[in-house]
Design a protein around this motif. Structure first.
Motif, PDB file in Angstrom:
ATOM      1  N   TYR A   1     -95.630  19.571-114.290  1.00 40.70           N
ATOM      2  CA  TYR A   1     -94.199  19.259-114.281  1.00 40.70           C
ATOM      3  C   TYR A   1     -93.957  18.023-115.113  1.00 40.70           C
ATOM      4  O   TYR A   1     -94.722  17.062-115.060  1.00 40.70           O
ATOM      5  N   GLN A   2     -92.855  18.047-115.839  1.00 42.83           N
ATOM      6  CA  GLN A   2     -92.462  16.892-116.642  1.00 42.83           C
ATOM      7  C   GLN A   2     -90.956  16.724-116.502  1.00 42.83           C
ATOM      8  O   GLN A   2     -90.214  17.681-116.702  1.00 42.83           O
ATOM      9  N   GLY A   3     -90.505  15.538-116.114  1.00 45.94           N
ATOM     10  CA  GLY A   3     -89.055  15.325-115.985  1.00 45.94           C
ATOM     11  C   GLY A   3     -88.725  14.451-114.807  1.00 45.94           C
ATOM     12  O   GLY A   3     -89.616  13.904-114.155  1.00 45.94           O
ATOM     13  N   PRO A   4     -87.425  14.288-114.517  1.00 40.73           N
ATOM     14  CA  PRO A   4     -86.995  13.404-113.423  1.00 40.73           C
ATOM     15  C   PRO A   4     -87.380  13.960-112.047  1.00 40.73           C
ATOM     16  O   PRO A   4     -87.630  15.163-111.905  1.00 40.73           O
ATOM     17  N   GLU A   5     -87.386  13.072-111.062  1.00 39.34           N
ATOM     18  CA  GLU A   5     -87.751  13.428-109.689  1.00 39.34           C
ATOM     19  C   GLU A   5     -86.854  14.566-109.165  1.00 39.34           C
ATOM     20  O   GLU A   5     -87.316  15.549-108.610  1.00 39.34           O
TER      21      GLU A   5
ATOM     22  N   VAL B   1     -83.083  17.225-117.297  1.00 39.93           N
ATOM     23  CA  VAL B   1     -83.796  18.496-117.164  1.00 39.93           C
ATOM     24  C   VAL B   1     -85.284  18.265-116.922  1.00 39.93           C
ATOM     25  O   VAL B   1     -85.917  17.470-117.614  1.00 39.93           O
ATOM     26  N   GLY B   2     -85.822  18.944-115.937  1.00 38.90           N
ATOM     27  CA  GLY B   2     -87.247  18.929-115.690  1.00 38.90           C
ATOM     28  C   GLY B   2     -87.858  20.249-116.146  1.00 38.90           C
ATOM     29  O   GLY B   2     -87.182  21.283-116.174  1.00 38.90           O
TER      30      GLY B   2
ATOM     31  N   VAL C   1     -94.052  26.119-106.670  1.00 41.83           N
ATOM     32  CA  VAL C   1     -92.719  26.483-107.158  1.00 41.83           C
ATOM     33  C   VAL C   1     -91.660  26.158-106.106  1.00 41.83           C
ATOM     34  O   VAL C   1     -90.599  25.614-106.424  1.00 41.83           O
ATOM     35  N   ALA C   2     -91.959  26.441-104.841  1.00 44.97           N
ATOM     36  CA  ALA C   2     -90.984  26.170-103.770  1.00 44.97           C
ATOM     37  C   ALA C   2     -90.654  24.681-103.699  1.00 44.97           C
ATOM     38  O   ALA C   2     -89.492  24.299-103.538  1.00 44.97           O
ATOM     39  N   GLU C   3     -91.673  23.832-103.847  1.00 45.71           N
ATOM     40  CA  GLU C   3     -91.450  22.373-103.838  1.00 45.71           C
ATOM     41  C   GLU C   3     -90.447  21.968-104.913  1.00 45.71           C
ATOM     42  O   GLU C   3     -89.563  21.157-104.687  1.00 45.71           O
ATOM     43  N   HIS C   4     -90.621  22.545-106.084  1.00 42.80           N
ATOM     44  CA  HIS C   4     -89.727  22.185-107.187  1.00 42.80           C
ATOM     45  C   HIS C   4     -88.343  22.812-107.033  1.00 42.80           C
ATOM     46  O   HIS C   4     -87.345  22.199-107.408  1.00 42.80           O
ATOM     47  N   LEU C   5     -88.284  24.005-106.489  1.00 40.62           N
ATOM     48  CA  LEU C   5     -86.975  24.639-106.270  1.00 40.62           C
ATOM     49  C   LEU C   5     -86.150  23.809-105.286  1.00 40.62           C
ATOM     50  O   LEU C   5     -84.923  23.736-105.392  1.00 40.62           O
ATOM     51  N   ALA C   6     -86.856  23.169-104.343  1.00 41.11           N
ATOM     52  CA  ALA C   6     -86.153  22.391-103.316  1.00 41.11           C
ATOM     53  C   ALA C   6     -85.537  21.115-103.883  1.00 41.11           C
ATOM     54  O   ALA C   6     -84.709  20.488-103.235  1.00 41.11           O
ATOM     55  N   ARG C   7     -85.942  20.713-105.098  1.00 39.91           N
ATOM     56  CA  ARG C   7     -85.470  19.439-105.663  1.00 39.91           C
ATOM     57  C   ARG C   7     -84.312  19.593-106.652  1.00 39.91           C
ATOM     58  O   ARG C   7     -83.939  18.664-107.330  1.00 39.91           O
ATOM     59  N   THR C   8     -83.810  20.800-106.775  1.00 37.98           N
ATOM     60  CA  THR C   8     -82.730  21.007-107.749  1.00 37.98           C
ATOM     61  C   THR C   8     -81.748  22.052-107.248  1.00 37.98           C
ATOM     62  O   THR C   8     -81.981  22.702-106.220  1.00 37.98           O
ATOM     63  N   ARG C   9     -80.645  22.205-107.968  1.00 47.04           N
ATOM     64  CA  ARG C   9     -79.685  23.250-107.586  1.00 47.04           C
ATOM     65  C   ARG C   9     -79.507  24.289-108.687  1.00 47.04           C
ATOM     66  O   ARG C   9     -78.829  25.284-108.510  1.00 47.04           O
ATOM     67  N   ARG C  10     -80.082  23.972-109.830  1.00 45.04           N
ATOM     68  CA  ARG C  10     -79.947  24.939-110.931  1.00 45.04           C
ATOM     69  C   ARG C  10     -81.300  25.117-111.619  1.00 45.04           C
ATOM     70  O   ARG C  10     -82.000  24.143-111.901  1.00 45.04           O
TER      71      ARG C  10
END
Lengths: 638, 206
Positions: A237-241, A270-271, A286-295
């Motif tokens: 992963y690369q990008g903001p928290e 954008v991450g 993937v679930a961890e990252h999905l939980a940190r965004t809305r789009r």
């Protein structure tokens, strides 16, 4: 020049993706490599072959992809490290075996087996742009997808370890813009090959039967691989928290996403979650990252494979926002067909951020449109000057016309496929997979009792004949189908790079190999066989016409070496060819240019008369035979 | 000409299948890598090599390996072995600043042979390329190659012209070394002669 195995450890080289895959296999200590040629996969096996003498790796071009997979699997059952490579169309052929191998695993003392499948998004050199990744799921095979030649090398090496550890074949998915692209690759060490082949006869039969318990074992295997995939370095992963938008990408989508985010200046919003291990799907990551965004924007080639799994996962993950939106192929932000490019990702991303993305200023765009409308014409592919196929199809056309019953050819896969393009004779009326021409003709040949009076001519090449045409031909003989198989024997698998096949005198290493005679096979199953040189257009036409009028399954072999192979070996021009401008009737006739369509026989724009293009004419002299007023002349060169 | 200031530098080489654009992209890629650049090359192989429109995208970076395809409208330099193919690449990758280098030797398409299409008027084609390029260079490398006795070296003459423009970070010596490393002695000599003719053509003010 040095081979790929002869290079020094630690140095960096420009490599095609396919060469990098081969190098990765060598660095894993691969011992046994098989495949069947097909763009964009051919260079994998060829690269290993070029260094086979120094490395001691066994390499073969197998008769088709299913046999290639079986041959490789046998070596893995005996404990060796094996790789088989194919294009997606050939993967379909191999699946019959691989589907079962996915259940059975590699046996008690199995080595390792890596299956490299090269997809062709956009179908640059294929009849489809199918996405092979779905099959990893169907067959229960671990699946890796590299984003660059460097990663292709590293992943291939790792695929051998995985395969050995989990006793199953591992699939590496490549694609045109990796396999045929080039980039820097840092080389590692090639180990000494030590392991001897030994097959343990005390073990149980290696087989998917009983299927249900095998299926259970397959699922357990994938479950034990998943934790490894969750933390694989090939996922990053690369990008903001907490990104405003998360791109989830794989393969070449990664490179284009990185470029697009940079070009639009969206690094802070954008991450990018890049996935390299695709199946079993790394759900926790993937679930961890999905939980940190809305789009989320999904960037992958060709089908919404990750997109589908991300959506299923979002549905199952309590930590994911109820407002989460996943964009991609289903939403139309990324096209559902064709290959990706950086502009596609830029457009999709710009749309989601409400940014203006114009490629060029309106004024320049207008100038481009004007020039394109007025001047730009398509440049279709064509048979090379001197290609035997041009003469062969000429003879087929003459024979069908003289027969007078509205006959037609069914086609197959090879250079002769070009017949369907405007540059060909455009006679082939059905064209599908390797060997399908004969199978279809076998069907058409049984329609007389339903009133079909048109004769059918199946056309296939020599490599295709061995690959998949023999069962169709036996079917036709056995069921008394009326058909002629025209076998275009140019002594090479020409379209994919002139690879040898069972009918050629040497094998992949250039060593003498037993030659399997196409005539002998056809005669032994009961076909009336005729052989002709297609450059003798009149004689070839007459022979084919006679066969078309006979009952039963007949074979006409039109034999002449591929011109590119001949020129490379002989470097000679058989004839000097010229046109008598007095005799040429120019535009009033134009028969040669309109119908024979040789790229080396254009016409002069001022006079309208045919001319020989000295830069491309190879001196085959065939055009002399087809010129109605006899204005083309040839003279044997010294 | 001045060196391109781009990150990455986007070079496009186009032509007709069989003209040998792949040799050029390989020579350039290997030479640049030796000088420490990260180069990605995307190109057409397979069926298009049979007389179709072919192209190589060469992306040269000091920072990261880019994807093998150039974004639309973002080429810095287009080198083409055939003029219609210059126009095709301009339509995809062109912009008001792009430099083009064209072997002005039209290769008719088979659809032109059969009168289905009309090859554009040569002067109009040249004019269009000129209008759509920041700077446009034309030469007849095929004629030069035929004069040297072998049409096959047309591509290397174009390579010479590219080096002559001095827009990408490669010198004559870099490419000469790569040619010597890639060919047998007699073929290297032929290619070095071709390279020299291309360089001279630019120096003479094509």
């Amino acid at each position: 020049m040095s081979t790929i195995a002869g290079t020094t450890t630690g140095t960096r080289e420009m490599m095609m993706g396919n060469e990098a895959i081969a190098r990765g296999a060598l660095e894993a200590g691969v011992q046994f490599v098989t495949g069947y040629p097909g763009t964009p996969s051919s260079e994998i096996v060829e690269t290993v072959a070029r260094s086979a003498r120094e490395t001691g790796v066994y390499v073969e071009w197998s008769i088709n992809e299913k046999v290639a997979a079986e041959v490789a699997a046998a070596a893995s059952f005996a404990g060796l490290r094996t790789l088989t490579a194919m294009k997606t169309a050939g993967f379909n052929v191999a699946l019959d075996f691989l589907a079962h191998l996915g259940y059975s695993g590699l046996g008690k003392h199995g080595g390792s087996m890596v299956v490299v499948v090269c997809d062709d998004p956009e179908g640059h050199s294929s009849g489809d742009e199918a996405d092979s990744r779905w099959f990893a799921q169907t067959e229960g095979a671990p699946l890796l997808e590299p984003d660059s030649p460097q990663e292709a090398k590293e992943m291939t090496t790792w695929a051998f370890e995985l395969s050995e550890q989990f006793n199953c074949y591992v699939m590496v998915r490549s694609y045109t813009r990796l396999s045929l692209a080039s980039g820097p690759v840092t080389l590692g060490r090639i180990p000494e090959i030590g392991k001897k082949a030994q097959f343990d006869t005390s073990q149980e039969t290696i087989s998917p039967y009983m299927p249900k318990p095998s299926h259970v074992r397959q699922h357990q295997r994938l479950a034990s691989i998943r934790p490894l995939f969750e933390r694989s370095r090939f996922n990053w992963y690369q990008g903001p928290e907490k990104p405003e938008l998360l791109i989830i990408c794989s393969g070449i989508g990664t490179r284009y996403s990185l470029e697009a985010v940079g070009a639009l200046g969206l690094e802070k919003s954008v991450g990018i979650l890049k996935l390299g291990t695709l199946w079993p799907f790394p759900t926790k990551l993937v679930a961890e990252h999905l939980a940190r965004t809305r789009r989320v924007l999904m960037v992958e080639e060709v089908d919404p494979f990750l997109e589908s799994h991300a959506k299923i996962l979002a549905f199952d993950s309590p930590a994911v926002s109820k407002d989460l939106k996943i964009y991609g192929k289903d939403s139309g932000h990324i096209p559902a067909e064709g290959e990706l490019n950086p502009s596609i990702v830029m457009k999709g991303l710009a749309e989601l951020f409400g940014l203006d993305y114009t490629i060029r200023e309106a004024d320049y765009e207008r100038k481009i449109s004007t020039a394109v409308d007025k001047l730009l014409i398509n440049r279709g592919v064509a048979w090379c000057p001197g290609c035997p196929h041009r003469a062969s199809f000429w003879a087929v056309k003459q024979a069908i016309r003289k027969d007078g019953r509205d006959g037609f050819p069914t086609g197959d896969i090879g250079c002769y496929t070009l017949d369907v393009y405007p540059s060909g004779s455009q006679q082939i009326k059905a064209l599908h997979a390797m060997g399908s021409g004969v199978g279809l003709a076998s069907g058409f040949g049984k329609l007389a009792q339903f009133g079909l009076e048109q004769p059918v001519v199946a056309i296939c090449g020599d490599s295709t004949f061995f690959h998949a045409s023999i069962p169709g031909l036996i079917n036709a003989v056995r069921n008394r189908a009326n058909m002629v198989l025209v076998l275009l024997d140019n002594s090479a698998t020409a379209m994919t790079g002139f690879q040898p096949h069972p009918g050629t005198e040497t094998d992949i290493l250039g060593e003498a190999a037993p030659v399997i005679s196409t005539e002998a096979i056809c005669r032994s199953i009961g076909c009336h066989v005729e052989v002709s040189d297609p450059f003798d257009i009149k004689g070839t036409t007459a022979k084919l016409l006679r066969l078309m009028k006979e009952d039963g399954t007949k074979v006409m072999i039109m034999r002449r070496i591929c011109e590119l192979v001949r020129m490379k070996e002989e470097r000679t021009f058989p004839f000097k060819v010229w046109i008598d401008a007095e005799k040429c009737r120019g535009e009033k006739c134009s028969f040669c240019t309109r119908f024979f369509k040789c790229p080396a026989l254009p016409w002069d724009r001022e006079t309208g008369k045919a001319v020989i293009d000295e830069a491309t004419c190879v001196g085959c002299g065939v055009c002399v035979e087809i010129c109605p007023p006899g204005a083309i002349f040839r003279e044997v060169t010294a | 000409m001045t060196r391109i200031n781009g990150e990455p530098i986007n070079l496009v080489i186009s032509g007709v299948g069989g003209q040998g654009n792949i040799l050029l992209s390989r020579l350039i890629g290997r030479s640049l890598l030796k000088k420490g650049y990260l180069v990605s090359i995307g190109e057409t192989l397979g069926v298009a090599q049979r007389g179709g429109a072919v192209m190589s995208n060469i992306r040269i970076s000091e920072k990261m390996p880019f994807g093998p395809l150039t974004p639309e409208g973002k080429a810095h330099l287009i080198v083409s072995l055939e003029p219609l193919e210059t126009l095709r690449m301009l339509s995809r990758y062109g912009n008001p600043e792009v430099t083009t280098l064209t072997n002005f030797r039209p290769t008719l398409t088979v659809d032109v042979l059969t009168r289905k299409d009309k090859y554009p008027d040569y002067a109009a084609l040249k004019q269009a390329i000129d209008t759509l390029s920041g700077t446009a260079f034309f030469l007849d490398a095929t004629a030069m190659a035929l004069k040297l006795g072998n049409p096959i070296i047309t591509n290397v003459i174009m390579m010479g012209a590219l080096i002559g423009l001095d827009m990408i970070p490669l010198t004559r010596e870099d490419i000469e070394a790569e040619i010597k490393a890639s060919f047998s002695a007699d073929r290297a000599e032929l290619n070095l002669t071709a390279l020299a003719h291309g360089i001279d053509a630019i120096a003479a003010g094509t």
